[in-house]
Write a protein that holds these residues in place. Structure first.
Motif, PDB file in Angstrom:
ATOM      1  N   GLU A  43       0.837  -1.194   0.000  1.00  0.00           N
ATOM      2  CA  GLU A  43       0.000   0.000   0.000  1.00  0.00           C
ATOM      3  C   GLU A  43       0.878   1.252   0.000  1.00  0.00           C
ATOM      4  OE1 GLU A  43      -2.984   0.121   2.962  1.00  0.00           O
ATOM      5  OE2 GLU A  43      -3.840  -1.840   2.449  1.00  0.00           O
ATOM      6  N   HIS A  44       0.550   2.169  -0.891  1.00  0.00           N
ATOM      7  CA  HIS A  44       1.236   3.445  -0.944  1.00  0.00           C
ATOM      8  C   HIS A  44       0.313   4.528  -0.386  1.00  0.00           C
ATOM      9  CE1 HIS A  44       4.711   2.254  -3.548  1.00  0.00           C
ATOM     10  NE2 HIS A  44       3.881   1.263  -3.814  1.00  0.00           N
ATOM     11  N   ARG A  45       0.911   5.469   0.304  1.00  0.00           N
ATOM     12  CA  ARG A  45       0.104   6.534   0.885  1.00  0.00           C
ATOM     13  C   ARG A  45      -0.513   7.395  -0.214  1.00  0.00           C
ATOM     14  NH1 ARG A  45       5.446   8.348   2.676  1.00  0.00           N
ATOM     15  NH2 ARG A  45       4.933   8.080   4.873  1.00  0.00           N
ATOM     16  N   THR A  46      -1.594   8.043   0.106  1.00  0.00           N
ATOM     17  CA  THR A  46      -2.265   8.922  -0.865  1.00  0.00           C
ATOM     18  C   THR A  46      -1.992  10.391  -0.580  1.00  0.00           C
ATOM     19  OG1 THR A  46      -4.280   8.901   0.468  1.00  0.00           O
ATOM     20  CG2 THR A  46      -4.099   7.264  -1.283  1.00  0.00           C
ATOM     21  N   GLY A  47      -1.411  10.669   0.557  1.00  0.00           N
ATOM     22  CA  GLY A  47      -1.100  12.049   0.909  1.00  0.00           C
ATOM     23  C   GLY A  47      -0.011  12.079   1.960  1.00  0.00           C
ATOM     24  N   LEU A  48       0.404  13.268   2.332  1.00  0.00           N
ATOM     25  CA  LEU A  48       1.437  13.422   3.347  1.00  0.00           C
ATOM     26  C   LEU A  48       0.819  13.370   4.740  1.00  0.00           C
ATOM     27  CD1 LEU A  48       3.523  16.345   1.795  1.00  0.00           C
ATOM     28  CD2 LEU A  48       4.056  13.899   1.772  1.00  0.00           C
ATOM     29  N   PRO A  49       1.613  13.045   5.743  1.00  0.00           N
ATOM     30  CA  PRO A  49       1.110  13.092   7.122  1.00  0.00           C
ATOM     31  C   PRO A  49       0.557  14.483   7.423  1.00  0.00           C
ATOM     32  CG  PRO A  49       3.277  12.072   7.036  1.00  0.00           C
ATOM     33  CD  PRO A  49       3.022  12.627   5.678  1.00  0.00           C
ATOM     34  N   ALA A  50      -0.601  14.525   8.063  1.00  0.00           N
ATOM     35  CA  ALA A  50      -1.281  15.805   8.264  1.00  0.00           C
ATOM     36  C   ALA A  50      -0.919  16.417   9.609  1.00  0.00           C
ATOM     37  CB  ALA A  50      -2.788  15.611   8.185  1.00  0.00           C
ATOM     38  N   PRO A  51      -0.518  17.684   9.607  1.00  0.00           N
ATOM     39  CA  PRO A  51      -0.312  18.396  10.868  1.00  0.00           C
ATOM     40  C   PRO A  51      -1.637  18.533  11.612  1.00  0.00           C
ATOM     41  CG  PRO A  51       0.713  19.554   9.025  1.00  0.00           C
ATOM     42  CD  PRO A  51      -0.158  18.491   8.444  1.00  0.00           C
ATOM     43  N   ASP A  52      -1.583  18.722  12.913  1.00  0.00           N
ATOM     44  CA  ASP A  52      -2.786  18.890  13.731  1.00  0.00           C
ATOM     45  C   ASP A  52      -3.503  20.172  13.323  1.00  0.00           C
ATOM     46  OD1 ASP A  52      -4.621  19.465  15.848  1.00  0.00           O
ATOM     47  OD2 ASP A  52      -3.483  18.122  17.152  1.00  0.00           O
ATOM     48  N   ALA A  53      -4.758  20.029  12.929  1.00  0.00           N
ATOM     49  CA  ALA A  53      -5.535  21.186  12.462  1.00  0.00           C
ATOM     50  C   ALA A  53      -5.831  22.177  13.575  1.00  0.00           C
ATOM     51  CB  ALA A  53      -6.841  20.711  11.831  1.00  0.00           C
ATOM     52  N   GLY A  54      -5.666  21.751  14.816  1.00  0.00           N
ATOM     53  CA  GLY A  54      -5.966  22.640  15.923  1.00  0.00           C
ATOM     54  C   GLY A  54      -4.839  23.578  16.303  1.00  0.00           C
ATOM     55  N   VAL A  55      -3.700  23.444  15.642  1.00  0.00           N
ATOM     56  CA  VAL A  55      -2.561  24.314  15.949  1.00  0.00           C
ATOM     57  C   VAL A  55      -2.833  25.718  15.415  1.00  0.00           C
ATOM     58  CG1 VAL A  55      -0.115  24.707  15.458  1.00  0.00           C
ATOM     59  CG2 VAL A  55      -0.931  22.406  15.983  1.00  0.00           C
ATOM     60  N   PRO A  56      -2.570  26.759  16.201  1.00  0.00           N
ATOM     61  CA  PRO A  56      -2.773  28.129  15.714  1.00  0.00           C
ATOM     62  C   PRO A  56      -1.971  28.398  14.438  1.00  0.00           C
ATOM     63  CG  PRO A  56      -2.337  28.120  18.073  1.00  0.00           C
ATOM     64  CD  PRO A  56      -2.095  26.723  17.585  1.00  0.00           C
ATOM     65  N   VAL A  57      -2.505  29.256  13.596  1.00  0.00           N
ATOM     66  CA  VAL A  57      -1.871  29.556  12.312  1.00  0.00           C
ATOM     67  C   VAL A  57      -0.430  30.003  12.485  1.00  0.00           C
ATOM     68  CG1 VAL A  57      -1.947  31.081  10.308  1.00  0.00           C
ATOM     69  CG2 VAL A  57      -4.067  30.118  11.209  1.00  0.00           C
ATOM     70  N   GLU A  58      -0.178  30.814  13.514  1.00  0.00           N
ATOM     71  CA  GLU A  58       1.165  31.355  13.684  1.00  0.00           C
ATOM     72  C   GLU A  58       2.197  30.292  14.052  1.00  0.00           C
ATOM     73  OE1 GLU A  58      -1.137  32.332  17.525  1.00  0.00           O
ATOM     74  OE2 GLU A  58      -1.515  32.181  15.367  1.00  0.00           O
ATOM     75  N   LEU A  59       1.728  29.101  14.469  1.00  0.00           N
ATOM     76  CA  LEU A  59       2.647  28.019  14.816  1.00  0.00           C
ATOM     77  C   LEU A  59       2.612  26.886  13.805  1.00  0.00           C
ATOM     78  CD1 LEU A  59       2.085  27.721  18.684  1.00  0.00           C
ATOM     79  CD2 LEU A  59       3.686  29.180  17.436  1.00  0.00           C
ATOM     80  N   ARG A  60       1.888  27.066  12.717  1.00  0.00           N
ATOM     81  CA  ARG A  60       1.711  25.981  11.740  1.00  0.00           C
ATOM     82  C   ARG A  60       3.042  25.521  11.157  1.00  0.00           C
ATOM     83  NH1 ARG A  60      -1.751  23.128   8.755  1.00  0.00           N
ATOM     84  NH2 ARG A  60      -1.242  22.678   6.581  1.00  0.00           N
ATOM     85  N   PHE A  61       3.963  26.432  10.905  1.00  0.00           N
ATOM     86  CA  PHE A  61       5.257  26.028  10.352  1.00  0.00           C
ATOM     87  C   PHE A  61       5.925  25.000  11.249  1.00  0.00           C
ATOM     88  CE2 PHE A  61       9.845  26.249  10.424  1.00  0.00           C
ATOM     89  CZ  PHE A  61      10.172  26.070   9.099  1.00  0.00           C
TER      90      PHE A  61
END
Length: 460
Positions: A182-200
């Motif tokens: 099985e191959h992945r269909t996307g990249l590992p997803a960052p936590d959506a609850g993290v504030p925008v300013e800390l997304r990096f």
């Protein structure tokens, strides 16, 4: 937390930004390719090529994209096992398939310079693979990370050449799974609850864990433990305290400024022109790969940055000004921001660039126009984004010299119009590309002529 401790965390966060920017920027572009596409490249899933149906134009919002070759780009996911790559016979025509890991390191090349132009198959394998390659492949390409990008470039002399030759080559460029998995269909997803300013930092935390770098780099990134970048499981940035948030946001801004400062003209990192009208031509802009040298690469000291920590800023600058650019032995990129008198290049004026002799290359060369500060192609009524030795109808003088005319408006003289490179209204940066450069380019003996201002724009 004391002010001293906060200052130390700010500095550490700035270092983490410089270190991690190439990974985050690279994988953000991987996501763009998977889900949106860009320019002439439509979105394509993992392990499938997306082929451009035209040369890049102003719709391709990609930093320093070239207008000389037609792109064929594939994002490989090797988590389910190796992938077999088939390349067609290009009958001597220039092409290159450049292999880039998740950290933006160029680790292999297939193409005219590296492996010739005959047809053949290659096996691209994931880190740690211990299988047996089929007997009929030309070689094995060991990937440093489980997700890699293949950046394919086929030389194209214009729309007719695209229809007559390049499309047929694109159709023969294929990827095939050779093992059930099985191959992945996307990249590992960052936590959506993290504030925008800390997304990096959340992206860096998640992707750093999934795509670990070399052992030497892993030892370096251990220093970022106080920032939460090495924590597994739930994100530490959702419940982050005010002191950590402050340190990360201030460190992010400081790190960005360091990358931007090193990318500016005269800084040296990106090869600024110093303001005197000379061109910056740095064949070693992409020498930050210190650990992975596969098919088609040159594993020797002159193509490595000696100081590993210095390589992190060099890598960030290269990603900022020319993501997915080649090593200098494949292609050299030169840029200038100023005319011969040291004034910034601007569409308010007209300029000439005179080559007494053609630049010393074994493939071809071109000059491409970009805006600043984004380094995007510039829309123009003529639909011309670059000019070079393959441009139809260019006019050489009786002595063999070639004068390019750079201006916002088309020159009135027919010969000058044939050699015209359109400029934007504001400031701009032309880039000279030298494909398969000869030794005079690589050792610094070749000097690019300065761009000379000849008159105000709009004056006949």
């Amino acid at each position: 937390m004391s002010e001293e401790q906060t200052s130390e965390l700010v500095e550490l966060a700035a270092e983490a930004y410089v270190y991690g920017y190439p990974l985050v920027f690279d994988l953000s572009m991987v996501e763009t390719c998977l889900h949106k596409g860009f320019g002439a490249l439509v979105a394509a899933p993992f392990n499938q090529f997306s082929h451009a149906d035209r040369l890049a134009d102003a719709d391709a919002h990609f930093v320093s994209v070239n207008n000389d070759t037609v792109y064929s780009i594939a994002q490989l996911d090797l988590s389910g096992g190796p992938v077999r790559l088939h390349v067609p016979d290009t009958d001597g025509a220039y092409y290159v398939l450049q292999f880039v890991d998740a950290w933006s390191n160029n680790f292999a090349y297939v193409g005219r310079r590296a492996t010739g132009t005959e047809a053949g198959d290659w096996l691209v394998v994931p880190p740690g693979w211990a299988g047996t390659a089929p007997d009929d492949v030309r070689g094995v390409i060991d990937a440093p990370t489980s997700v890699v990008t293949i950046v394919g470039r086929n030389a194209c002399d214009g729309p007719e050449d695209l229809e007559r030759r390049v499309r047929a080559l694109q159709e023969q460029l294929t990827l095939t799974h050779i093992e059930p998995g099985e191959h992945r269909t996307g990249l590992p997803a960052p936590d959506a609850g993290v504030p925008v300013e800390l997304r990096f930092f959340e992206q860096l935390r998640v992707w750093m864990a999934d795509f670990p770098p070399s052992a030497a780099d892993r030892a370096h990134q251990d220093r970022f433990q106080p920032l939460g970048l090495l924590e597994e499981g739930p994100s530490p940035y959702v419940p982050a305290g005010s002191a950590l948030v402050r340190a990360l946001t201030e460190g992010l801004a400081l790190g960005k400024e360091r990358v931007e400062a090193a990318s500016r003209p005269g800084a040296g990192g990106a090869g600024g022109d110093g303001g005197g009208g000379g061109w910056s031509m740095n064949p070693h802009l992409f020498d930050y790969n210190l650990d992975h040298f596969g098919v088609g690469t040159i594993d020797s000291p002159e193509w490595k940055i000696a100081d590993r920590e210095a390589s992190y800023l060099a890598r960030a600058v290269a990603a900022r000004v020319g993501l997915w650019g080649n090593h200098g032995y494949e292609a050299v990129y030169a840029q200038t921001f100023h005319d011969a008198d040291g004034a910034p290049l601007s569409g308010a004026h007209r300029y000439e660039l005179r080559f007494d002799e053609s630049p010393p290359v074994d493939a071809f060369w071109s000059v491409t126009m970009y805006d600043t500060p984004d380094y995007f192609l510039v829309a123009n009524p003529a639909g011309r984004y670059s000019i070079g030795d393959r441009t139809p109808g260019i006019v050489r003088a009786d002595d063999g010299s070639l004068t390019l005319h750079i201006s916002r408006e088309r020159p009135a003289d027919p010969a000058a119009a044939a050699n015209w490179l359109p400029a934007p209204e504001g400031e701009f940066r032309p880039m000279l590309r030298l494909y398969m450069p000869q030794s005079a380019v690589l050792d610094g003996r070749y000097e690019i002529p300065a761009v000379r201002r000849v008159e105000e724009a709009g004056r006949g």
